[in-house]
Design a protein around this motif. Structure first.
Motif, PDB file in Angstrom:
ATOM      1  N   GLY A 114      -2.779  -2.260 -16.807  1.00 47.07           N
ATOM      2  CA  GLY A 114      -3.650  -1.418 -17.915  1.00 47.07           C
ATOM      3  C   GLY A 114      -4.980  -1.061 -17.557  1.00 47.07           C
ATOM      4  N   GLY A 115      -5.187  -0.598 -16.164  1.00 49.01           N
ATOM      5  CA  GLY A 115      -6.162  -0.137 -15.830  1.00 49.01           C
ATOM      6  C   GLY A 115      -7.119  -1.196 -15.065  1.00 49.01           C
ATOM      7  N   THR A 116      -8.394  -0.645 -14.346  1.00 51.55           N
ATOM      8  CA  THR A 116      -9.204  -1.711 -13.737  1.00 51.55           C
ATOM      9  C   THR A 116      -9.892  -2.619 -14.847  1.00 51.55           C
ATOM     10  N   GLY A 117     -10.013  -2.621 -16.038  1.00 54.43           N
ATOM     11  CA  GLY A 117     -10.446  -3.275 -16.794  1.00 54.43           C
ATOM     12  C   GLY A 117      -9.563  -4.554 -17.536  1.00 54.43           C
ATOM     13  N   GLU A 118      -8.408  -4.669 -16.847  1.00 56.48           N
ATOM     14  CA  GLU A 118      -7.489  -5.649 -17.580  1.00 56.48           C
ATOM     15  C   GLU A 118      -6.775  -6.236 -16.570  1.00 56.48           C
ATOM     16  N   PRO A 138      -3.874 -11.698  -8.762  1.00 55.60           N
ATOM     17  CA  PRO A 138      -3.773 -10.274  -8.413  1.00 55.60           C
ATOM     18  C   PRO A 138      -5.053  -9.463  -9.060  1.00 55.60           C
ATOM     19  N   PRO A 139      -5.341  -8.166  -8.182  1.00 53.70           N
ATOM     20  CA  PRO A 139      -6.326  -7.283  -8.547  1.00 53.70           C
ATOM     21  C   PRO A 139      -5.663  -6.734  -9.902  1.00 53.70           C
ATOM     22  N   LYS A 140      -6.866  -6.078 -10.707  1.00 55.04           N
ATOM     23  CA  LYS A 140      -6.643  -5.459 -11.748  1.00 55.04           C
ATOM     24  C   LYS A 140      -6.286  -4.007 -11.124  1.00 55.04           C
ATOM     25  N   ALA A 141      -5.669  -2.907 -11.821  1.00 56.28           N
ATOM     26  CA  ALA A 141      -5.006  -1.915 -11.097  1.00 56.28           C
ATOM     27  C   ALA A 141      -4.635  -0.816 -12.000  1.00 56.28           C
ATOM     28  N   ASP A 142      -4.986   0.397 -11.704  1.00 59.38           N
ATOM     29  CA  ASP A 142      -4.492   1.911 -12.455  1.00 59.38           C
ATOM     30  C   ASP A 142      -2.952   2.059 -12.469  1.00 59.38           C
ATOM     31  N   PHE A 143      -2.375   1.646 -11.068  1.00 61.14           N
ATOM     32  CA  PHE A 143      -1.123   1.869 -10.770  1.00 61.14           C
ATOM     33  C   PHE A 143      -0.174   0.731 -10.230  1.00 61.14           C
ATOM     34  N   ILE A 144       0.974   0.952 -10.585  1.00 61.09           N
ATOM     35  CA  ILE A 144       1.745  -0.281 -10.213  1.00 61.09           C
ATOM     36  C   ILE A 144       3.215   0.174  -9.986  1.00 61.09           C
ATOM     37  N   ALA A 145       3.958  -0.243  -8.905  1.00 60.96           N
ATOM     38  CA  ALA A 145       5.217  -0.071  -8.518  1.00 60.96           C
ATOM     39  C   ALA A 145       6.130  -1.230  -7.890  1.00 60.96           C
ATOM     40  N   VAL A 146       7.303  -1.204  -7.765  1.00 63.37           N
ATOM     41  CA  VAL A 146       8.129  -2.143  -7.254  1.00 63.37           C
ATOM     42  C   VAL A 146       8.717  -1.702  -6.036  1.00 63.37           C
ATOM     43  N   VAL A 147       8.332  -2.091  -4.640  1.00 73.52           N
ATOM     44  CA  VAL A 147       8.738  -1.556  -3.684  1.00 73.52           C
ATOM     45  C   VAL A 147       9.780  -2.650  -2.767  1.00 73.52           C
ATOM     46  N   ARG A 148      10.899  -2.388  -2.672  1.00 70.56           N
ATOM     47  CA  ARG A 148      11.811  -3.288  -1.850  1.00 70.56           C
ATOM     48  C   ARG A 148      11.644  -4.709  -2.812  1.00 70.56           C
ATOM     49  N   ASP A 149      11.071  -5.515  -1.929  1.00 69.88           N
ATOM     50  CA  ASP A 149      10.945  -6.901  -2.585  1.00 69.88           C
ATOM     51  C   ASP A 149       9.422  -7.046  -3.044  1.00 69.88           C
ATOM     52  N   PHE A 150       8.595  -6.381  -3.277  1.00 69.37           N
ATOM     53  CA  PHE A 150       7.133  -6.428  -3.534  1.00 69.37           C
ATOM     54  C   PHE A 150       6.621  -5.777  -4.772  1.00 69.37           C
ATOM     55  N   VAL A 151       5.595  -6.148  -5.124  1.00 70.18           N
ATOM     56  CA  VAL A 151       4.998  -5.622  -6.104  1.00 70.18           C
ATOM     57  C   VAL A 151       3.792  -4.710  -5.469  1.00 70.18           C
ATOM     58  N   TRP A 152       3.793  -3.613  -5.881  1.00 70.48           N
ATOM     59  CA  TRP A 152       2.387  -3.052  -5.242  1.00 70.48           C
ATOM     60  C   TRP A 152       1.702  -2.415  -6.489  1.00 70.48           C
ATOM     61  N   VAL A 153       0.284  -2.474  -6.062  1.00 72.02           N
ATOM     62  CA  VAL A 153      -0.679  -1.629  -6.881  1.00 72.02           C
ATOM     63  C   VAL A 153      -1.528  -0.946  -6.209  1.00 72.02           C
ATOM     64  N   GLY A 154      -2.193   0.034  -7.056  1.00 72.97           N
ATOM     65  CA  GLY A 154      -3.336   1.157  -6.332  1.00 72.97           C
ATOM     66  C   GLY A 154      -4.387   1.439  -7.167  1.00 72.97           C
ATOM     67  N   ASN A 155      -5.409   1.948  -6.723  1.00 68.62           N
ATOM     68  CA  ASN A 155      -6.823   2.253  -7.485  1.00 68.62           C
ATOM     69  C   ASN A 155      -7.256   1.152  -8.003  1.00 68.62           C
ATOM     70  N   ARG A 162     -14.164  -1.113  -8.813  1.00 67.87           N
ATOM     71  CA  ARG A 162     -13.296  -0.373  -8.401  1.00 67.87           C
ATOM     72  C   ARG A 162     -13.330   0.158  -6.927  1.00 67.87           C
ATOM     73  N   VAL A 163     -12.084  -0.049  -6.241  1.00 68.52           N
ATOM     74  CA  VAL A 163     -11.907   0.744  -4.902  1.00 68.52           C
ATOM     75  C   VAL A 163     -10.715   1.652  -5.175  1.00 68.52           C
ATOM     76  N   PRO A 164     -11.175   2.784  -5.314  1.00 67.73           N
ATOM     77  CA  PRO A 164     -10.094   3.866  -5.783  1.00 67.73           C
ATOM     78  C   PRO A 164      -9.156   4.372  -4.782  1.00 67.73           C
ATOM     79  N   PHE A 165      -9.547   3.914  -3.260  1.00 67.82           N
ATOM     80  CA  PHE A 165      -8.690   4.335  -2.276  1.00 67.82           C
ATOM     81  C   PHE A 165      -7.859   3.300  -1.679  1.00 67.82           C
ATOM     82  N   ARG A 166      -7.734   2.047  -2.177  1.00 69.30           N
ATOM     83  CA  ARG A 166      -7.051   0.999  -1.655  1.00 69.30           C
ATOM     84  C   ARG A 166      -5.542   0.459  -2.345  1.00 69.30           C
ATOM     85  N   VAL A 167      -4.521   0.037  -1.559  1.00 70.72           N
ATOM     86  CA  VAL A 167      -3.502  -0.302  -2.078  1.00 70.72           C
ATOM     87  C   VAL A 167      -3.292  -1.652  -1.815  1.00 70.72           C
ATOM     88  N   ARG A 168      -2.607  -2.337  -2.502  1.00 67.87           N
ATOM     89  CA  ARG A 168      -2.265  -3.839  -2.451  1.00 67.87           C
ATOM     90  C   ARG A 168      -1.046  -4.500  -2.708  1.00 67.87           C
TER      91      ARG A 168
END
Length: 486
Positions: A114-118, A138-155, A162-168
Motif C-alpha cells: 500500500g505504498g511507503t506508509g503501510e 519487509p520494507p514498505k513499498a510502492d511496487f510488488i511483483a513475484v519473480v520466479r521463487d521470490f517476492v520483489w518490492v521497489g521504491n 523512502r529510497v525511490p531507486f532501490r529494489v529488494r
C-alpha cells in the motif's frame, strides 16, 4: 466496400488513411466491435477503491479483494458486500493521495503493498479472515511483483525514509525471509535512472524507472541476480500506466506509449495517438490513471481523466489492440480498472442484485454470475463494476476526401455495412481545408439498405452512429458524383 481503417487521430483529417473517430468501440480485424457498458457488481466501500485483485486457491475457489485509502475488503457474493478484512486498528491504513494498493499471489498467500506508509499485508487463502502484517520485517513499498521463487518490492522505505531507486527481494521461496544476505535475500540500488515506477514479475524482473528500464535475470549464488540496463533512453513516467500480458509490458514514457518485450521498448502510439493523448490528458490528475490488460479481447487499456473532467475523475479509456496494433477510445467514467474473476452466485444471491430476473442489468447466463469466470472490470462510485452490459452507443467517422480535384461533389447514397443493432449515417462537408465541417442530420437506413442524402461540397466525410445490440461495423459504400467548380 470502403473498410474502416485504424483510428489515427494524430494524422490530418483530410486524406486520413484510417478513421478520425472511433469512439466506444474495440478494434477488430474486420473493423470495430462494441465496447460494453460498465455495470456495478458490489455494494459500496467506504471510500474510492484504489486496488482490485482476484486470487484462486488450490481448489479453484475465487477470492476477490479490493482496497481503499483506509481499508482492505473481500467481496461476499451472498450479500454483494465488500466485507472489511483489514488488520486491526482504526484506521487500519492511511494511504495518502497518490498511493494505491498493489497485490500479488505467492502460492496460497496474497500479499498487498500500500505504498511507503503501510506495512506489506498478508492473507492466507482458505484460512485467514483478516489481513495481517507480513512477517520478517519487509520494507514498505510502492511496487510488488513475484519473480520466479521470490517476492520483489521497489521504491521502498526500510525504516529510514523512502529510497525511490532501490529494489529488494525476499529469501528463496520464503515470503517472510527479508534478512539481507540470508537465503539469497538482498537489495539493489539503481541510482542514476530516477525513481522506480513499476515492477513486472515472471521468469525475470522488469524494472521500470523514470529514465531507464532494467531486466534482472536469476543466476543463483553468489551473484543471485544479473541486472542489465536494456533501455537507457526510454523510461516510464507514470506509474499508473504500467500493465502487462505475460512478458509484454505496456507503459507511458516521456515520448509516448511503448511496449517492452524483455529486450527492447517499441513505440506503439507514435504518429497514431500520442499527440492526441497529450492534448486530451488532464495531467493535473495524473495520479488517477490506471491501466490493465483484457486478454480475452487482446487489448491494453488506460483509464485517464480528460481535459473535460473538471473534477479529475477518469472519463476516458484509451484502448490498444496489441494483436492488431490498432487503437480506439471509449467515453465512460471509472475510478480504477482491473481484470478479475467472478465469485459466483446462487439463485438466492441474485436477490441482492435485483428483485426480479427482468431487473438484472446483465443477462442471466452471463459469465459474471458463474464462479471463477474471468472478466474485465474495475470500480466506480466506491463499487466494483464489470464491463458486461449492453453495447455503448458508438461513433465511427472516416477521413475526408475530395471527389475530384478542385471540383464540388454531391453524395447521394451511403450503404452501411454492420451486424445487429441500428445505424444512422451523417455526411460532413466543407469547401476549403480551413473551413468548419458541417454535418447533415442523421439519416436511418431505408428498406433498400442505403441512407439517402444530397450533401454537396468540395470535401466529404462520413459518420456512422451505432446503437442497440450491434456486433460488428465493417465499413460502407458511397454513391457520389461531380457537380462542378462552384
Amino acid at each position: 466496400m470502403i473498410n474502416f481503417g485504424e483510428w489515427l487521430p494524430d494524422q490530418p483529417d483530410h486524406m486520413n488513411p484510417g478513421v478520425v473517430t472511433a469512439t466506444n468501440v474495440i478494434p477488430s480485424a474486420s473493423g470495430y466491435k462494441p465496447f460494453p457498458q460498465l455495470i456495478t457488481y458490489s455494494n459500496a466501500a467506504t471510500a474510492t477503491i484504489r486496488g482490485i485483485f482476484a486470487a484462486k486457491d488450490n481448489d479453484g475457489n475465487v477470492s476477490l479483494f479490493a482496497g481503499d485509502g483506509g481499508k482492505l475488503y473481500k467481496f461476499t457474493p451472498s450479500s454483494s458486500n465488500l466485507t472489511d478484512v483489514s488488520k486491526s486498528g482504526t484506521p487500519a491504513y492511511d494511504l495518502p493521495g497518490a498511493e494505491r494498493w498493489r497485490f500479488v499471489q505467492f502460492g496460497e498467500y496474497v500479499i498487498a503493498a500500500g505504498g511507503t506508509g503501510e506495512e506489506l499485508q498478508k492473507w492466507q487463502l482458505g484460512t485467514d479472515t483478516a489481513f495481517a502484517n507480513l512477517a520478517g520485517s519487509p520494507p514498505k513499498a510502492d511496487f510488488i511483483a513475484v519473480v520466479r521463487d521470490f517476492v520483489w518490492v521497489g521504491n521502498i522505505d526500510e525504516g529510514s525514509g523512502r529510497v525511490p531507486f532501490r529494489v529488494r527481494w525476499s529469501g528463496f521461496n520464503d515470503i517472510d525471509g527479508w534478512t539481507t544476505g540470508t537465503d539469497q535475500s538482498d537489495f539493489q540500488d539503481l541510482p542514476d535512472s530516477g525513481a522506480v515506477t513499476g515492477l513486472v514479475g515472471g521468469e525475470y524482473c522488469t524494472i521500470l524507472c523514470e529514465r531507464a528500464i532494467f531486466r534482472a535475470t536469476y543466476t543463483g549464488p553468489p551473484l543471485i541476480w544479473q541486472f542489465d540496463r536494456v533501455e537507457s533512453q526510454v523510461g516510464c513516467r507514470l506509474p499508473g500506466s504500467v500493465c502487462n500480458y505475460g512478458s509484454l509490458t505496456f507503459f507511458l514514457s516521456d515520448n509516448g506509449f511503448h511496449a517492452f518485450d524483455g529486450q527492447k521498448a517499441t513505440p506503439i502510439g507514435n504518429e497514431k495517438v500520442d499527440k492526441f493523448f497529450e492534448k486530451d490528458f488532464n495531467s493535473n490528475y495524473k495520479d488517477n490513471v490506471s491501466a490493465a490488460v483484457d486478454p480475452l479481447n487482446q487489448i491494453a487499456v488506460w483509464s485517464y481523466p480528460s481535459t473535460s473532467s473538471a473534477t479529475g475523475d477518469c472519463d476516458r479509456l484509451l484502448i490498444y489492440n496489441y494483436a492488431l496494433n490498432r487503437w480506439s477510445l471509449v467515453n465512460t467514467n471509472t475510478n480504477y480498472i482491473a481484470p478479475f474473476f467472478s465469485g459466483g452466485y446462487t439463485l438466492d444471491d441474485l436477490d441482492n442484485l435485483s428483485a426480479t430476473l427482468d431487473g438484472l442489468s446483465t443477462v442471466l447466463d452471463s459469465q459474471l454470475f458463474r464462479g471463477g469466470e474471468y472478466f474485465f472490470g474495475g470500480s466506480i462510485d466506491k463499487k466494483l463494476a464489470t464491463f458486461t452490459g449492453d453495447p455503448l452507443a458508438a461513433t465511427i467517422e472516416t477521413g475526408e476526401v475530395g471527389i475530384a480535384t478542385g471540383m464540388h461533389g454531391i453524395v447521394t447514397r451511403i450503404y452501411p455495412y454492420f451486424e445487429g443493432g441500428s445505424v444512422t449515417m451523417e455526411v460532413g462537408t466543407r469547401n476549403t481545408p480551413t473551413s468548419a465541417v458541417t454535418f447533415t442530420s442523421p439519416v436511418a437506413m431505408n428498406v433498400d439498405g442505403f441512407c439517402p442524402f444530397r450533401a454537396q461540397g468540395r470535401y466529404h466525410r462520413t459518420r456512422m452512429n451505432l446503437t442497440g445490440n450491434w456486433s460488428n461495423a465493417q465499413g460502407l459504400d458511397v454513391d457520389a458524383r461531380q457537380v462542378g467548380r462552384r
